[in-house]
Design a protein around this motif. Sequence first.
Motif, PDB file in Angstrom:
ATOM      1  N   ALA A 100       0.819  -1.291  -0.151  1.00 14.17           N
ATOM      2  CA  ALA A 100       0.059   0.032   0.059  1.00 14.17           C
ATOM      3  C   ALA A 100       0.873   1.253  -0.166  1.00 14.17           C
ATOM      4  O   ALA A 100       0.636   2.154  -0.828  1.00 14.17           O
ATOM      5  CB  ALA A 100      -0.868  -0.011   1.160  1.00 14.17           C
ATOM      6  N   ASP A 101       1.991   1.049   0.838  1.00 10.48           N
ATOM      7  CA  ASP A 101       2.818   2.317   1.078  1.00 10.48           C
ATOM      8  C   ASP A 101       3.545   2.504  -0.689  1.00 10.48           C
ATOM      9  O   ASP A 101       3.618   3.614  -0.948  1.00 10.48           O
ATOM     10  CB  ASP A 101       4.203   1.806   1.708  1.00 10.48           C
ATOM     11  N   PHE A 102       3.998   1.594  -1.139  1.00 13.54           N
ATOM     12  CA  PHE A 102       4.449   1.552  -2.703  1.00 13.54           C
ATOM     13  C   PHE A 102       3.449   2.098  -3.656  1.00 13.54           C
ATOM     14  O   PHE A 102       3.751   3.050  -4.464  1.00 13.54           O
ATOM     15  CB  PHE A 102       4.978   0.317  -2.797  1.00 13.54           C
ATOM     16  N   ALA A 103       2.215   1.548  -3.607  1.00 15.47           N
ATOM     17  CA  ALA A 103       1.177   2.153  -4.469  1.00 15.47           C
ATOM     18  C   ALA A 103       0.907   3.626  -4.213  1.00 15.47           C
ATOM     19  O   ALA A 103       0.943   4.206  -5.331  1.00 15.47           O
ATOM     20  CB  ALA A 103       0.104   1.206  -4.397  1.00 15.47           C
ATOM     21  N   ALA A 108       1.694   6.892  -6.913  1.00 21.34           N
ATOM     22  CA  ALA A 108       0.585   7.730  -6.647  1.00 21.34           C
ATOM     23  C   ALA A 108      -0.700   7.370  -6.916  1.00 21.34           C
ATOM     24  O   ALA A 108      -1.658   8.064  -7.499  1.00 21.34           O
ATOM     25  CB  ALA A 108       0.954   9.156  -7.688  1.00 21.34           C
ATOM     26  N   MET A 109      -1.012   6.106  -6.519  1.00 18.28           N
ATOM     27  CA  MET A 109      -2.228   5.448  -6.977  1.00 18.28           C
ATOM     28  C   MET A 109      -2.793   5.176  -5.637  1.00 18.28           C
ATOM     29  O   MET A 109      -2.275   4.174  -4.993  1.00 18.28           O
ATOM     30  CB  MET A 109      -1.990   4.148  -7.875  1.00 18.28           C
ATOM     31  N   TYR A 312      -1.237  12.194  -7.468  1.00 14.57           N
ATOM     32  CA  TYR A 312      -1.828  11.307  -6.318  1.00 14.57           C
ATOM     33  C   TYR A 312      -3.291  11.790  -5.904  1.00 14.57           C
ATOM     34  O   TYR A 312      -4.246  10.945  -5.690  1.00 14.57           O
ATOM     35  CB  TYR A 312      -1.025  11.002  -5.240  1.00 14.57           C
ATOM     36  N   GLN A 313      -3.270  13.163  -5.711  1.00 16.70           N
ATOM     37  CA  GLN A 313      -4.522  13.922  -5.074  1.00 16.70           C
ATOM     38  C   GLN A 313      -5.860  13.698  -6.209  1.00 16.70           C
ATOM     39  O   GLN A 313      -6.807  13.394  -5.706  1.00 16.70           O
ATOM     40  CB  GLN A 313      -4.197  15.307  -4.954  1.00 16.70           C
TER      41      GLN A 313
END
Lengths: 396, 111
Positions: A100-103, A108-109, A312-313
């Motif tokens: 989850a951290d990587f994504a 930025a997903m 990401y936003q």
Amino acid sequence: MKTDIQNPGKLIVDPEAKLEEELVVRPTSEAIIWNTYKTWIQSYRDLPILINQWANVVRWEMRTRLFLRTAEFLWQEGHTAHASKEEAIQETKTMLDVYADFAENYMAMPVIKGVKSENERFAGAVDTYCIEALMQDGKALQAGTSHFLGQNFAKAFDVKFNNKDNQAEYVWATSWGVSTRLIGALVMAHSDDEGLVLPPKLAPFQAIIIPIYKGEASKNIIDEKAQSLLEELKSKGIRAKYDSDDNSRPGWKFAEYEMKGVPVRIALGLRDIENNVAEVARRDTKEKTSVQLDGLPVYIENLLNEIQHSIYQKALDYRNEHITEVNTWDEFVETLETKTGFVSAHWDGTPETEEKIKEMTKATIRCIPLNNRSEAGQCILSGKPSTERVLFAKAY
Amino acid sequence: MAKEITSRAEDYSKWYNDLIIKAGLADYSAVRGCMVIKPYGYAIWENMRDILDKMFKATGHSNAYFPLFVPKSLFEAEEKKCRRFCKRMCSCNTLSVENRYSKSRKTDCRS
């Protein structure tokens, strides 16, 4: 194989050369790894085993899509062995957090962490945890999974260890993986009609410098300035490139790097140099700004951070707008067809109902979110009581 | 000039395929269902791999490598997994006769 005597240069299968034992090409490696762990594990002192493998695997598929579903793909598969159930569950969750951290922070997903229903669970797992992302067409994509395998594989391969009290126990296991499918997810999450939009943290090139010139003399001046700028950018750890290729025109290069999703473009012309500026364009918003050359590397560094945050936003806003709570079957079908995205609904907890919903709508349960609140309700299809909502979507 | 791709509104699925090909991430191959990952696509994978690899090591893991081939009997040991994957698995049951029987190998593909 052998050469065909009737047809020189052709190969045929040689029936005489049959292997003593038939082999399969790994679709995943639990079997070969647990067969090996059996010889590595005798005592609690041999645990935990925390191993990852970077490899290719083959799963022959009828319908394939570039990156998203290919017969052969690259991935990593973690396979761990533990002395206790609690430790193995903790490992499963730790690796889900890593994914989850990587994504979220690199791709930025935004993703939703959850656990799979029985139908969607990995074969042989007690629990399959997953991260689910939403693509721009409103379809969900499973981006990574982390499985708590219980003692299933230890039992299948007879892997036991002696605990501190010298009692033999079966080993607890986990496995977890992400694949080149993530590239497909990355493309679908951010890109637009002009081409790729890549998050700076994963883009092969973060900034491209393009010279705008007429004639050899102006080219030399621009080359010199561009080279020193390139060095400055590189010294800040920015992956930058100077495209001084004479054979293509600036307009062609602009379109090419837009297609390739390079986050920042720096156009440098003779007049810009005279004015001590460069034209900086960001790929995600297409915004162009004239920036002073003196502070350019710092400006680019900050801009890359801003782009990473901004895409990401944008993906997060889209995702949040596309989680819809529904309470009736009609609303459920309507939302799947028109609004798309994740549909949060009550389900009676049975595989039969899930299967029926899949047949009727093509939507599957993507996950039961980890931070789910309990809420009394009625299953949208069967009307039976339910204690929490689950996330449905059509998925890749 | 610009390499045109199908718009998302027109055909999202075609947009995706166009993009992969025209941005130079990957190419189709001689084997249906298998793809070639081109240098630009592979560079993205390398970045992903390097970051994930650091994260795995930071959480105490080490890398190792196990064989591509799995004896069929081992695969059969875990019944559920066997059922799930059987239709999508490739098997090998013959070897190259040259490698198996010839004592003086004329060719070695690996060197």
